[in-house]
Motif scaffolding. Structure first.
Motif, PDB file in Angstrom:
ATOM      1  N   ARG A   1       0.884  -1.242  -0.143  1.00  0.00           N
ATOM      2  CA  ARG A   1      -0.017   0.094   0.079  1.00  0.00           C
ATOM      3  C   ARG A   1       0.786   1.228  -0.218  1.00  0.00           C
ATOM      4  O   ARG A   1       0.488   2.196  -0.689  1.00  0.00           O
ATOM      5  CB  ARG A   1      -0.886  -0.058   1.346  1.00  0.00           C
TER       6      ARG A   1
ATOM      7  N   ILE B   1       2.184   2.027  -3.577  1.00  0.00           N
ATOM      8  CA  ILE B   1       1.100   2.628  -4.293  1.00  0.00           C
ATOM      9  C   ILE B   1       0.611   4.105  -4.011  1.00  0.00           C
ATOM     10  O   ILE B   1       0.376   4.895  -5.040  1.00  0.00           O
ATOM     11  CB  ILE B   1      -0.231   1.995  -4.162  1.00  0.00           C
ATOM     12  N   ARG B   2       1.078   4.824  -3.043  1.00  0.00           N
ATOM     13  CA  ARG B   2       0.525   5.783  -2.440  1.00  0.00           C
ATOM     14  C   ARG B   2       1.442   7.068  -3.363  1.00  0.00           C
ATOM     15  O   ARG B   2       0.870   7.840  -4.047  1.00  0.00           O
ATOM     16  CB  ARG B   2       0.885   6.275  -1.251  1.00  0.00           C
TER      17      ARG B   2
ATOM     18  N   ALA C   1       2.645   6.693  -6.551  1.00  0.00           N
ATOM     19  CA  ALA C   1       2.126   6.511  -7.747  1.00  0.00           C
ATOM     20  C   ALA C   1       0.804   7.189  -7.861  1.00  0.00           C
ATOM     21  O   ALA C   1       0.629   7.867  -8.997  1.00  0.00           O
ATOM     22  CB  ALA C   1       1.989   5.211  -8.154  1.00  0.00           C
ATOM     23  N   PHE C   2       0.074   6.769  -6.801  1.00  0.00           N
ATOM     24  CA  PHE C   2      -1.341   7.516  -6.862  1.00  0.00           C
ATOM     25  C   PHE C   2      -1.338   9.181  -6.770  1.00  0.00           C
ATOM     26  O   PHE C   2      -2.007   9.876  -7.582  1.00  0.00           O
ATOM     27  CB  PHE C   2      -2.100   7.078  -5.595  1.00  0.00           C
ATOM     28  N   ARG C   3      -0.402   9.694  -5.792  1.00  0.00           N
ATOM     29  CA  ARG C   3      -0.186  11.081  -5.797  1.00  0.00           C
ATOM     30  C   ARG C   3       0.168  11.689  -7.081  1.00  0.00           C
ATOM     31  O   ARG C   3      -0.300  12.650  -7.402  1.00  0.00           O
ATOM     32  CB  ARG C   3       0.851  11.508  -4.682  1.00  0.00           C
ATOM     33  N   THR C   4       1.135  11.022  -7.815  1.00  0.00           N
ATOM     34  CA  THR C   4       1.589  11.694  -9.046  1.00  0.00           C
ATOM     35  C   THR C   4       0.288  11.647 -10.264  1.00  0.00           C
ATOM     36  O   THR C   4       0.353  12.476 -10.796  1.00  0.00           O
ATOM     37  CB  THR C   4       2.801  10.644  -9.475  1.00  0.00           C
ATOM     38  N   ALA C   5      -0.182  10.436 -10.354  1.00  0.00           N
ATOM     39  CA  ALA C   5      -1.342  10.355 -11.199  1.00  0.00           C
ATOM     40  C   ALA C   5      -2.396  11.406 -10.497  1.00  0.00           C
ATOM     41  O   ALA C   5      -2.954  12.260 -11.770  1.00  0.00           O
ATOM     42  CB  ALA C   5      -2.108   9.124 -11.223  1.00  0.00           C
ATOM     43  N   ALA C   6      -2.584  11.765  -9.537  1.00  0.00           N
ATOM     44  CA  ALA C   6      -3.741  12.648  -9.116  1.00  0.00           C
ATOM     45  C   ALA C   6      -3.131  13.775  -9.432  1.00  0.00           C
ATOM     46  O   ALA C   6      -3.907  14.985  -9.839  1.00  0.00           O
ATOM     47  CB  ALA C   6      -4.090  12.530  -7.595  1.00  0.00           C
ATOM     48  N   ARG C   7      -2.233  14.144  -9.305  1.00  0.00           N
ATOM     49  CA  ARG C   7      -1.454  15.654  -9.472  1.00  0.00           C
ATOM     50  C   ARG C   7      -1.408  15.968 -11.176  1.00  0.00           C
ATOM     51  O   ARG C   7      -1.839  17.103 -11.450  1.00  0.00           O
ATOM     52  CB  ARG C   7       0.093  15.781  -9.142  1.00  0.00           C
ATOM     53  N   GLU C   8      -1.097  14.852 -11.946  1.00  0.00           N
ATOM     54  CA  GLU C   8      -1.265  14.909 -13.275  1.00  0.00           C
ATOM     55  C   GLU C   8      -2.411  15.237 -13.613  1.00  0.00           C
ATOM     56  O   GLU C   8      -3.115  16.211 -14.388  1.00  0.00           O
ATOM     57  CB  GLU C   8      -0.773  13.898 -13.836  1.00  0.00           C
TER      58      GLU C   8
END
Length: 71
Positions: free
Chosen positions: A44, A47-48, A50-57
């Protein structure tokens, strides 16, 4: 499975009781339960970022639209 290593740590007594009870209900050792919990935590945590990067994008890409919706 990788080699097991013995280590010592401290944990809240109530949490340890819960872990032991869970291990017993599941018919597993405390070590197995702790190992599974640590593996899940590490997955977990990986994943955080990668999730933060995707959300920022997504936020950057749709900033104008999001700003208009916020009005």
């Amino acid at each position: 499975m990788a080699a097991s290593v013995k280590f010592s740590s401290k944990i809240d007594a109530k949490i340890l009781r819960g872990l032991r009870a869970h291990a017993e209900r599941e018919g597993r050792t405390l070590s197995a339960v702790l190992t599974a919990a640590a593996e899940q935590y590490l997955r977990r945590a990986a994943i955080r970022p990668a999730f933060r990067t995707a959300a920022r994008e997504v936020l950057d890409e749709h900033a104008e639209l999001l700003e208009r919706l916020a009005r």
